[in-house]
Enzyme design. Structure first.
Site, PDB file in Angstrom:
ATOM      1  N   LEU A   1       0.747  -1.516  -0.084  1.00 45.23           N
ATOM      2  CA  LEU A   1      -0.263   0.001  -0.233  1.00 45.23           C
ATOM      3  C   LEU A   1       1.104   1.510  -0.127  1.00 45.23           C
ATOM      4  O   LEU A   1       0.558   2.446  -0.789  1.00 45.23           O
ATOM      5  CB  LEU A   1      -0.869   0.069   1.559  1.00 45.23           C
ATOM      6  CG  LEU A   1      -1.746   1.135   1.091  1.00 45.23           C
ATOM      7  CD1 LEU A   1      -2.588   1.354   0.066  1.00 45.23           C
ATOM      8  CD2 LEU A   1      -2.853   1.265   2.757  1.00 45.23           C
ATOM      9  N   THR A   2       1.954   1.221   0.813  1.00 40.21           N
ATOM     10  CA  THR A   2       2.610   2.341   1.055  1.00 40.21           C
ATOM     11  C   THR A   2       3.463   2.937  -0.156  1.00 40.21           C
ATOM     12  O   THR A   2       3.511   2.048  -0.588  1.00 40.21           O
ATOM     13  CB  THR A   2       3.722   2.868   2.643  1.00 40.21           C
ATOM     14  OG1 THR A   2       2.717   2.350   3.264  1.00 40.21           O
ATOM     15  CG2 THR A   2       4.566   3.443   2.898  1.00 40.21           C
TER      16      THR A   2
ATOM     17  N   PRO B   1       6.664   5.586  -1.830  1.00 36.37           N
ATOM     18  CA  PRO B   1       7.630   6.649  -1.337  1.00 36.37           C
ATOM     19  C   PRO B   1       7.206   7.997  -0.756  1.00 36.37           C
ATOM     20  O   PRO B   1       7.026   8.255   0.394  1.00 36.37           O
ATOM     21  CB  PRO B   1       8.678   6.969  -2.274  1.00 36.37           C
ATOM     22  CG  PRO B   1       8.580   5.748  -3.122  1.00 36.37           C
ATOM     23  CD  PRO B   1       7.316   4.784  -2.756  1.00 36.37           C
TER      24      PRO B   1
ATOM     25  N   TRP C   1       8.614   0.222   2.080  1.00 41.96           N
ATOM     26  CA  TRP C   1       8.789  -0.363   3.038  1.00 41.96           C
ATOM     27  C   TRP C   1       7.235  -1.776   2.651  1.00 41.96           C
ATOM     28  O   TRP C   1       6.946  -1.598   4.080  1.00 41.96           O
ATOM     29  CB  TRP C   1       8.175   0.364   3.623  1.00 41.96           C
ATOM     30  CG  TRP C   1       8.952   1.968   3.937  1.00 41.96           C
ATOM     31  CD1 TRP C   1       8.459   2.789   3.826  1.00 41.96           C
ATOM     32  CD2 TRP C   1      10.107   2.117   4.455  1.00 41.96           C
ATOM     33  NE1 TRP C   1       9.409   4.153   3.202  1.00 41.96           N
ATOM     34  CE2 TRP C   1      10.151   3.593   4.292  1.00 41.96           C
ATOM     35  CE3 TRP C   1      11.422   0.895   4.862  1.00 41.96           C
ATOM     36  CZ2 TRP C   1      12.211   4.147   4.631  1.00 41.96           C
ATOM     37  CZ3 TRP C   1      12.048   1.602   5.625  1.00 41.96           C
ATOM     38  CH2 TRP C   1      12.880   2.782   5.333  1.00 41.96           C
ATOM     39  N   ILE C   2       8.119  -2.071   2.220  1.00 42.76           N
ATOM     40  CA  ILE C   2       6.953  -3.473   2.481  1.00 42.76           C
ATOM     41  C   ILE C   2       7.730  -4.154   2.580  1.00 42.76           C
ATOM     42  O   ILE C   2       8.488  -5.194   1.754  1.00 42.76           O
ATOM     43  CB  ILE C   2       6.048  -3.875   0.513  1.00 42.76           C
ATOM     44  CG1 ILE C   2       5.957  -2.841   0.135  1.00 42.76           C
ATOM     45  CG2 ILE C   2       5.428  -5.048   0.757  1.00 42.76           C
ATOM     46  CD1 ILE C   2       4.813  -1.973   0.483  1.00 42.76           C
ATOM     47  N   THR C   3       7.035  -5.200   3.940  1.00 43.98           N
ATOM     48  CA  THR C   3       7.278  -6.190   4.829  1.00 43.98           C
ATOM     49  C   THR C   3       7.181  -7.006   3.909  1.00 43.98           C
ATOM     50  O   THR C   3       5.468  -7.883   3.331  1.00 43.98           O
ATOM     51  CB  THR C   3       6.023  -6.526   5.721  1.00 43.98           C
ATOM     52  OG1 THR C   3       6.517  -5.409   6.906  1.00 43.98           O
ATOM     53  CG2 THR C   3       6.918  -8.294   6.846  1.00 43.98           C
TER      54      THR C   3
ATOM     55  N   CYS D   1      -8.322  -3.735   5.878  1.00 46.02           N
ATOM     56  CA  CYS D   1      -6.927  -5.215   6.601  1.00 46.02           C
ATOM     57  C   CYS D   1      -5.865  -4.305   7.564  1.00 46.02           C
ATOM     58  O   CYS D   1      -4.801  -5.107   7.963  1.00 46.02           O
ATOM     59  CB  CYS D   1      -6.111  -5.166   5.306  1.00 46.02           C
ATOM     60  SG  CYS D   1      -7.404  -6.193   3.864  1.00 46.02           S
TER      61      CYS D   1
ATOM     62  N   GLU E   1       0.763   1.009  10.208  1.00 47.91           N
ATOM     63  CA  GLU E   1      -0.413  -0.111  10.721  1.00 47.91           C
ATOM     64  C   GLU E   1      -0.845   1.684  11.379  1.00 47.91           C
ATOM     65  O   GLU E   1      -1.388   1.910  12.448  1.00 47.91           O
ATOM     66  CB  GLU E   1      -0.092  -0.827  12.032  1.00 47.91           C
ATOM     67  CG  GLU E   1       0.195  -2.606  10.922  1.00 47.91           C
ATOM     68  CD  GLU E   1      -0.299  -2.837   9.702  1.00 47.91           C
ATOM     69  OE1 GLU E   1      -1.972  -2.057   9.727  1.00 47.91           O
ATOM     70  OE2 GLU E   1       0.244  -3.708   9.552  1.00 47.91           O
TER      71      GLU E   1
ATOM     72  N   PHE F   1      -6.850  15.729  10.094  1.00 47.49           N
ATOM     73  CA  PHE F   1      -5.762  15.645   9.185  1.00 47.49           C
ATOM     74  C   PHE F   1      -5.635  16.542   8.257  1.00 47.49           C
ATOM     75  O   PHE F   1      -4.403  15.703   7.870  1.00 47.49           O
ATOM     76  CB  PHE F   1      -6.815  13.933   8.436  1.00 47.49           C
ATOM     77  CG  PHE F   1      -6.488  13.398   8.938  1.00 47.49           C
ATOM     78  CD1 PHE F   1      -5.510  12.079   9.816  1.00 47.49           C
ATOM     79  CD2 PHE F   1      -7.371  12.593  10.060  1.00 47.49           C
ATOM     80  CE1 PHE F   1      -5.620  10.674  10.103  1.00 47.49           C
ATOM     81  CE2 PHE F   1      -7.534  11.632  10.656  1.00 47.49           C
ATOM     82  CZ  PHE F   1      -6.366  10.229  10.979  1.00 47.49           C
TER      83      PHE F   1
HETATM   84  C1  FAD Z   1       9.820  -2.335   8.659  1.00 50.38           C
HETATM   85  C2  FAD Z   1       8.456  -0.977   8.232  1.00 50.38           C
HETATM   86  C3  FAD Z   1       7.838  -2.157   7.626  1.00 50.38           C
HETATM   87  C4  FAD Z   1       6.437  -2.024   7.125  1.00 50.38           C
HETATM   88  N1  FAD Z   1       5.483  -3.331   6.177  1.00 50.38           N
HETATM   89  C5  FAD Z   1       4.567  -2.779   5.769  1.00 50.38           C
HETATM   90  C6  FAD Z   1       4.029  -3.495   4.347  1.00 50.38           C
HETATM   91  O1  FAD Z   1       4.146  -4.694   4.746  1.00 50.38           O
HETATM   92  N2  FAD Z   1       3.004  -2.389   3.256  1.00 50.38           N
HETATM   93  C7  FAD Z   1       2.746  -1.418   3.196  1.00 50.38           C
HETATM   94  O2  FAD Z   1       1.828  -0.781   2.524  1.00 50.38           O
HETATM   95  N3  FAD Z   1       3.242   0.078   4.518  1.00 50.38           N
HETATM   96  C8  FAD Z   1       4.248  -0.998   5.315  1.00 50.38           C
HETATM   97  N4  FAD Z   1       5.278   0.308   6.313  1.00 50.38           N
HETATM   98  C9  FAD Z   1       4.881   1.632   5.936  1.00 50.38           C
HETATM   99  C10 FAD Z   1       4.030   1.746   6.930  1.00 50.38           C
HETATM  100  O3  FAD Z   1       2.769   1.864   6.739  1.00 50.38           O
HETATM  101  C11 FAD Z   1       4.702   3.815   6.488  1.00 50.38           C
HETATM  102  O4  FAD Z   1       5.825   4.398   7.336  1.00 50.38           O
HETATM  103  C12 FAD Z   1       3.153   4.479   7.597  1.00 50.38           C
HETATM  104  O5  FAD Z   1       2.571   4.531   6.990  1.00 50.38           O
HETATM  105  C13 FAD Z   1       4.196   6.026   7.793  1.00 50.38           C
HETATM  106  O6  FAD Z   1       3.890   6.871   6.527  1.00 50.38           O
HETATM  107  P1  FAD Z   1       5.646   7.045   6.070  1.00 50.38           P
HETATM  108  O7  FAD Z   1       6.833   6.143   6.609  1.00 50.38           O
HETATM  109  O8  FAD Z   1       5.424   7.967   4.432  1.00 50.38           O
HETATM  110  O9  FAD Z   1       4.993   8.384   7.138  1.00 50.38           O
HETATM  111  P2  FAD Z   1       4.558   9.569   6.670  1.00 50.38           P
HETATM  112  O10 FAD Z   1       3.605   9.401   6.189  1.00 50.38           O
HETATM  113  O11 FAD Z   1       5.489  10.678   5.849  1.00 50.38           O
HETATM  114  O12 FAD Z   1       4.947  10.297   8.176  1.00 50.38           O
HETATM  115  C14 FAD Z   1       5.814  11.561   8.808  1.00 50.38           C
HETATM  116  C15 FAD Z   1       5.179  11.543  10.205  1.00 50.38           C
HETATM  117  O13 FAD Z   1       4.346  12.501  10.127  1.00 50.38           O
HETATM  118  C16 FAD Z   1       2.472  12.557  10.863  1.00 50.38           C
HETATM  119  N5  FAD Z   1       1.698  12.575  10.149  1.00 50.38           N
HETATM  120  C17 FAD Z   1       1.114  12.315   9.014  1.00 50.38           C
HETATM  121  N6  FAD Z   1       0.329  12.398   8.934  1.00 50.38           N
HETATM  122  C18 FAD Z   1       0.011  13.783   9.970  1.00 50.38           C
HETATM  123  C19 FAD Z   1      -1.367  14.409  10.347  1.00 50.38           C
HETATM  124  N7  FAD Z   1      -2.191  14.816   9.440  1.00 50.38           N
HETATM  125  N8  FAD Z   1      -1.315  15.306  11.136  1.00 50.38           N
HETATM  126  C20 FAD Z   1       0.135  15.399  11.924  1.00 50.38           C
HETATM  127  N9  FAD Z   1       1.645  14.324  11.467  1.00 50.38           N
HETATM  128  C21 FAD Z   1       0.735  13.847  10.717  1.00 50.38           C
HETATM  129  C22 FAD Z   1       2.870  11.144  11.168  1.00 50.38           C
HETATM  130  O14 FAD Z   1       2.378  10.589  11.949  1.00 50.38           O
HETATM  131  C23 FAD Z   1       5.102  10.973  11.135  1.00 50.38           C
HETATM  132  O15 FAD Z   1       5.017  11.598  11.906  1.00 50.38           O
HETATM  133  C24 FAD Z   1       6.321  -0.672   6.622  1.00 50.38           C
HETATM  134  C25 FAD Z   1       6.968   0.439   7.943  1.00 50.38           C
HETATM  135  C26 FAD Z   1       7.950   0.391   8.327  1.00 50.38           C
HETATM  136  C27 FAD Z   1       8.940   1.330   8.541  1.00 50.38           C
END
Ligand code: FAD
Length: 392
Positions: free
Chosen positions: A139-140, A142, A170-172, A246, A371, A391
């Site tokens: 889902l996620t 860059p 970042w896909i597990t 999911c 999550e 948001f």
């Molecule tokens: C080890 C690991 C495994 C993962 N596995 C998966 C996977 O299997 N599948 C998948 O799809 N993804 C996966 N992810 C991705 C994960 O879901 C994302 O990292 C997460 O959703 C946050 O997105 P981002 O890292 O882009 O941070 P960003 O969305 O860029 O957020 C950066 C900061 O902004 C803050 N923020 C966001 N929105 C707001 C708001 N409205 N107001 C104030 N602050 C806000 C956040 O809380 C955070 O502190 C994984 C990540 C990691 C680290």
């Protein structure tokens, strides 16, 4: 209940009395697996950043924990609470192990089970439940994590085929997956697609140099004009509510799982403090240590009571997804605080992989972010409380 020094922190709370016999047995079987198979090896896997994921997946399949709360198709069909407690035991071993199981069962298998065609379910769910096939969930991207509605991955029609292009991040399980559930934008909104490994144009390079969740495979998914037949789309998922439902399943597992990591930290710390002599007395005999242990135990016990409450609601079919945010935020935030406080009690020994604490603390940094970050869950809770979305 007669209170002697408890073998484990949650014994003090009498938590076991809230869990039925069958579920307790299932939990004990997962704990025994973790003790036998994971604890002796995990520091080495973590240090080297190498997890024998394929082997482990088979063994976890034999244990019956892959997609365990789903019905049919070779899945165990347990209660949600039993699934949560299995996550607790797995994450007491390592968050990476629990991530493998969560992504397989709650993200990839759940997506197919809930939104797939009968053929897709028959093809994928039995081997995934057995651990013979591994799934991932993309889902996620860059540029879009917390706000997946901005996703750029696109699926366009070409005759009856679909052609996918884009990048997931970042896909597990990505590099080891036999099938990727990929969410993409189409003319009809966001849809899910099953992309088998080896499809031309599809690659999944592993992300290296992680300092958290080192015993877990994390990958990029690159889709370069990946051509898929019409029946690769999940027919029953239309819009972002599909992938978000999911995520809600996986978040539920984390409510319990993170507390498993916290308990492992606390149990290790109590044992350490009882044997470590400082100024001629056990470290455990000092008030400063006991105050820390008392506060941490309370948070762990309260977190577990909330987790079991949410589990009972899920089993009764009354759980609202916004209630899961209460548990995810609380469990992970308290678990990470407990891990850090435990580390102080171990002093320098706390920074090595000879003890599990620094590993749990580092892992929980990822769990805090994936999550739904803690801020995202705070915003969900804030919206429930006030009626205002903050948001945007
Ligand atoms: C080890 C690991 C495994 C993962 N596995 C998966 C996977 O299997 N599948 C998948 O799809 N993804 C996966 N992810 C991705 C994960 O879901 C994302 O990292 C997460 O959703 C946050 O997105 P981002 O890292 O882009 O941070 P960003 O969305 O860029 O957020 C950066 C900061 O902004 C803050 N923020 C966001 N929105 C707001 C708001 N409205 N107001 C104030 N602050 C806000 C956040 O809380 C955070 O502190 C994984 C990540 C990691 C680290």
């Amino acid at each position: 209940m007669t209170l002697t020094v408890p073998a484990s922190t949650l014994d003090y709370f009498g938590i076991d009395s809230l869990i039925d016999d069958d579920t307790r047995q299932l939990q004990a079987a997962v704990r025994a697996f973790v003790d036998r198979r994971v604890r002796p090896e995990i520091a080495t896997w973590y240090d080297s950043g190498q997890l024998p994921a394929r082997e482990l997946a088979r063994e976890l399949g034999d244990l019956g924990v892959l997609g365990m709360h789903l019905q049919g198709y070779g899945c165990a069909g347990t209660s949600a609470t039993a699934y949560g407690l299995a996550c607790f035991e797995l994450e007491a071993g390592d968050s990476g192990l629990r991530s493998l199981v969560s992504v397989q069962g709650s993200l990839a298998m759940y997506a197919i089970w809930r939104f797939g065609s009968e053929e897709q379910k028959q093809q994928w769910l039995p081997p995934m439940a057995a651990g013979a096939a591994i799934g991932c969930f993309g889902l996620t991207e860059p540029d879009f994590g917390s706000d997946p509605s901005g996703m750029r991955t696109r699926a366009r029609r070409d005759g009856s085929d679909w052609v996918l292009s884009g990048t997931k991040m970042w896909i597990t399980n990505g590099s080891i997956a036999d099938v990727a559930v990929v969410w993409a934008r189409t003319d009809e909104g966001v849809r899910g697609f099953l992309v088998p490994a080896g499809t031309p144009g599809f690659t999944a390079p592993e992300i290296t140099r992680k300092q958290s969740l080192r015993a877990s495979v994390t990958s990029e998914l690159v889709l370069d004009d990946v051509r898929l037949p019409a029946d690769a789309m999940l027919p029953e998922a239309a819009g972002l509510s599909g992938p978000l439902s999911c995520l809600n399943e996986a978040r539920f597992g984390i409510v319990f799982g993170a507390l498993g990591a916290a308990q492992d930290c606390l149990d290790t710390t109590v044992e350490y403090a009882r044997s470590r002599q400082i100024f001629d007395r056990p470290l455990a005999a000092y008030q400063a240590t006991q105050l820390k242990l008392a506060d941490m135990s309370l948070e762990l016990g309260k977190g577990m009571l909330l987790a079991l409450h949410l589990g009972a609601a899920k089993d009764a079919g009354t759980l609202d997804h916004r209630q899961v945010s209460l548990g995810k935020l609380n469990s992970v935030r308290e678990a990470i605080a407990i891990a850090r406080e435990c580390r102080t009690i171990l002093g320098a020994a706390g920074i090595t992989l000879d003890y599990p604490i620094i590993r749990h603390a580092a892992n929980l940094e990822s769990v805090l972010t994936y999550e739904g970050t803690s801020e995202v869950h705070q915003l969900i809770i804030g919206q429930v409380l006030t009626g205002h979305s903050a948001f945007r």
